[in-house]
Design a protein around this motif. Structure first.
Motif, mmCIF file in Angstrom:
data_model
loop_
_atom_site.group_PDB
_atom_site.id
_atom_site.type_symbol
_atom_site.label_atom_id
_atom_site.label_comp_id
_atom_site.label_asym_id
_atom_site.label_seq_id
_atom_site.Cartn_x
_atom_site.Cartn_y
_atom_site.Cartn_z
ATOM 1 N N ALA A 118 -7.172 -27.667 29.636
ATOM 2 C CA ALA A 118 -6.218 -28.252 28.814
ATOM 3 C C ALA A 118 -5.855 -27.484 27.674
ATOM 4 C CB ALA A 118 -6.689 -29.661 28.427
ATOM 5 N N THR A 119 -6.659 -26.751 27.107
ATOM 6 C CA THR A 119 -6.600 -25.927 25.829
ATOM 7 C C THR A 119 -5.800 -24.718 26.131
ATOM 8 O OG1 THR A 119 -8.769 -26.697 24.956
ATOM 9 C CG2 THR A 119 -7.706 -24.747 24.261
ATOM 10 N N VAL A 120 -6.087 -24.139 27.225
ATOM 11 C CA VAL A 120 -5.151 -22.833 27.694
ATOM 12 C C VAL A 120 -3.864 -23.363 28.155
ATOM 13 C CG1 VAL A 120 -5.216 -20.890 29.353
ATOM 14 C CG2 VAL A 120 -7.451 -21.648 28.371
ATOM 15 N N LEU A 121 -3.908 -24.406 28.874
ATOM 16 C CA LEU A 121 -2.629 -24.566 29.239
ATOM 17 C C LEU A 121 -1.445 -25.079 28.316
ATOM 18 C CD1 LEU A 121 -0.800 -25.681 31.718
ATOM 19 C CD2 LEU A 121 -1.833 -27.720 31.697
ATOM 20 N N SER A 122 -2.020 -25.670 27.275
ATOM 21 C CA SER A 122 -1.431 -25.990 25.862
ATOM 22 C C SER A 122 -0.789 -24.791 25.323
ATOM 23 C CB SER A 122 -2.035 -26.972 25.053
ATOM 24 O OG SER A 122 -3.164 -26.065 24.263
ATOM 25 N N LYS A 123 -1.650 -23.791 25.187
ATOM 26 C CA LYS A 123 -1.189 -22.478 24.765
ATOM 27 C C LYS A 123 -0.049 -21.849 25.558
ATOM 28 C CE LYS A 123 -5.630 -21.547 22.514
ATOM 29 N NZ LYS A 123 -5.386 -21.578 21.120
ATOM 30 N N ALA A 124 -0.349 -21.922 26.921
ATOM 31 C CA ALA A 124 0.756 -21.446 27.886
ATOM 32 C C ALA A 124 2.203 -22.191 27.675
ATOM 33 C CB ALA A 124 0.382 -21.382 29.339
ATOM 34 N N LEU A 125 2.138 -23.463 27.770
ATOM 35 C CA LEU A 125 3.276 -24.283 27.710
ATOM 36 C C LEU A 125 4.153 -24.222 26.151
ATOM 37 C CD1 LEU A 125 1.972 -27.649 28.960
ATOM 38 C CD2 LEU A 125 3.608 -26.040 29.919
ATOM 39 N N LEU A 126 2.969 -23.881 25.038
ATOM 40 C CA LEU A 126 3.774 -23.598 23.785
ATOM 41 C C LEU A 126 4.771 -22.169 23.891
ATOM 42 C CD1 LEU A 126 3.963 -24.743 20.872
ATOM 43 C CD2 LEU A 126 2.237 -22.988 20.273
ATOM 44 N N ALA A 127 4.052 -21.379 24.705
ATOM 45 C CA ALA A 127 4.622 -20.001 24.790
ATOM 46 C C ALA A 127 5.866 -19.997 25.828
ATOM 47 C CB ALA A 127 3.772 -19.051 25.188
ATOM 48 N N LEU A 128 5.707 -20.795 26.617
ATOM 49 C CA LEU A 128 6.828 -20.864 28.029
ATOM 50 C C LEU A 128 7.852 -21.902 27.583
ATOM 51 C CD1 LEU A 128 4.431 -20.512 31.008
ATOM 52 C CD2 LEU A 128 5.999 -18.776 30.081
ATOM 53 N N VAL A 129 7.456 -22.929 26.897
ATOM 54 C CA VAL A 129 8.455 -24.133 26.825
ATOM 55 C C VAL A 129 8.799 -24.333 25.562
ATOM 56 C CG1 VAL A 129 9.075 -26.517 27.579
ATOM 57 C CG2 VAL A 129 7.522 -24.951 28.987
ATOM 58 N N VAL A 130 7.761 -24.548 24.526
ATOM 59 C CA VAL A 130 8.058 -25.153 23.140
ATOM 60 C C VAL A 130 8.834 -24.004 22.408
ATOM 61 C CG1 VAL A 130 7.184 -26.175 21.333
ATOM 62 C CG2 VAL A 130 6.126 -26.714 23.462
ATOM 63 N N ALA A 131 8.238 -23.056 22.538
ATOM 64 C CA ALA A 131 8.855 -21.746 21.455
ATOM 65 C C ALA A 131 10.127 -21.197 21.900
ATOM 66 C CB ALA A 131 7.602 -20.359 21.305
ATOM 67 N N PRO A 132 10.443 -21.275 23.150
ATOM 68 C CA PRO A 132 11.961 -21.006 23.700
ATOM 69 C C PRO A 132 12.879 -22.005 23.387
ATOM 70 C CG PRO A 132 10.434 -20.454 25.584
ATOM 71 C CD PRO A 132 9.484 -21.194 24.471
ATOM 72 N N LEU A 133 12.412 -23.406 23.379
ATOM 73 C CA LEU A 133 13.349 -24.410 22.795
ATOM 74 C C LEU A 133 13.482 -24.556 21.682
ATOM 75 C CD1 LEU A 133 11.971 -27.479 25.194
ATOM 76 C CD2 LEU A 133 14.120 -26.587 25.348
ATOM 77 N N ILE A 134 12.414 -24.200 20.868
ATOM 78 C CA ILE A 134 12.662 -24.261 19.329
ATOM 79 C C ILE A 134 13.781 -23.070 18.944
ATOM 80 C CG2 ILE A 134 11.797 -23.576 17.062
ATOM 81 C CD1 ILE A 134 9.209 -24.997 18.141
ATOM 82 N N THR A 135 13.531 -21.860 19.491
ATOM 83 C CA THR A 135 14.457 -20.804 19.496
ATOM 84 C C THR A 135 16.035 -21.020 19.961
ATOM 85 O OG1 THR A 135 12.505 -19.248 19.681
ATOM 86 C CG2 THR A 135 14.762 -18.246 19.750
ATOM 87 N N ILE A 136 16.088 -21.710 21.110
ATOM 88 C CA ILE A 136 17.500 -22.359 21.702
ATOM 89 C C ILE A 136 18.012 -23.046 20.644
ATOM 90 C CG2 ILE A 136 18.519 -23.469 23.364
ATOM 91 C CD1 ILE A 136 16.425 -22.242 25.428
ATOM 92 N N GLY A 137 17.353 -24.062 20.314
ATOM 93 C CA GLY A 137 17.776 -24.882 19.286
ATOM 94 C C GLY A 137 18.321 -24.128 17.891
#
Length: 315
Positions: A118-137
């Protein structure tokens, strides 16, 4: 689900300066520079199609063409923010698992009832989904601000484009196209994110040198073996399909290196507008097996990062 949400909030809280404030600062700098140029520069010298904006009200086809161009390219004003995303995600992944071992916070996090997966997956999701969504916004907001500033500047000089701009479908489709490219970005970025997380979980020091130096040195050795020893290896293929994929995949638009001919074909021969040509070419890259093989390799490397985090202690 609640655990993953909490883990993502923790990651965002720990890296807010990098993943939120940095793109905001870049966007703010762009806005400040453009507005300063509009206020302080000699706007009386602005010309479009040889016409001075200070003395001529633009009408007819020129007016329509200007409005169409503005609504098609206004998202492009956020290109520096999008380019920064690649660097931010790269260095975030590079330090994501190494820093918690270096500062010994790993011992604290392992004491909590949260799995390594879960910890590693959260880091991957932040890099692949959350950070791009923030940048897109931020990119969309920046584009709208720049579009508004441009229209107001033209309005001051007697040319009102608000009607044409607001009635253009591209004004509303451009943000949707950008959001629609997120799945493409995720698939192309998976090998890089997986590689960086794996190296971050394994390296005891000099993480950057291990992550970048390893594929680069292997590529150089293959080039040397091909040229000097006449080995039957294709060093250029390795550099193009392996080294580039695991080092440059997090850069938005990196997949266009593999699909540039598709953009030219769609734009020149099919007469598609450039934004549509880029969008179609981006999705068409998913038709080849390379992107899926790379994505699978990225998932395997993320799994390896989970395994190494379970075994590694602080450095």
């Amino acid at each position: 689900m609640k655990t993953m949400k909490w883990l993502l909030k923790r990651e965002m809280w720990e890296n807010k300066g990098m993943l939120l404030w940095t793109p905001l600062a870049i966007a703010g700098a762009i806005v400040a520079l453009v507005l300063s140029a509009l206020v302080m520069s000699h706007t009386s010298n602005l010309r479009i199609d040889g016409q001075n904006l200070a003395t001529v009200t633009i009408e007819g086809q020129v007016r329509t063409r200007i409005a169409e161009t503005l609504v098609q390219v206004y998202i492009g004003t956020g290109l520096p923010v999008l380019m920064a995303l690649g660097l931010l995600v790269f260095f975030y992944c590079l330090s994501a698992l190494h820093d918690e071992r270096r500062d010994r916070s790993l011992l604290f996090w392992k004491s909590l009832p949260v799995s390594d997966f879960a910890t590693v997956l959260s880091k991957a999701l932040l890099a692949l989904v959350v950070a791009p969504l923030i940048t897109i916004g931020i990119t969309i907001a920046l584009g709208l601000v720049m579009l508004l500033a441009t229209c107001l500047t033209l309005l001051v000089h007697g040319t009102n484009l608000f009607g044409e701009v607001l009635s253009s479908p591209d004004l509303y489709l451009s943000p949707l196209r950008l959001i629609g490219l997120l799945p493409v970005y995720i698939l192309w970025a998976l090998p890089t994110v997986g590689w960086l997380l794996m190296v971050s979980s394994m390296a005891r020091s000099k993480v950057f040198l291990w992550a970048v130096g390893t594929p680069v040195i292997i590529t150089l050795l293959l080039v040397w073996a091909q040229k000097a020893l006449m080995f039957g290896v294709d060093a250029l293929w390795f550099a193009y399909h392996i080294t580039n994929r695991i080092l440059l995949g997090v850069a938005p638009g990196s997949w266009l290196v593999f699909g540039g001919d598709r953009i030219h074909l769609a734009h020149a021969e099919r007469k598609l507008p450039l934004p549509d040509a880029i969008f179609n070419a981006s999705w068409s890259t998913l038709a080849g097996p390379g992107v899926w093989i790379g994505a699978l390799a990225g998932i395997v490397m993320i799994a390896m990062a989970v395994y190494m985090r379970r075994r590694r202690e602080e450095v």
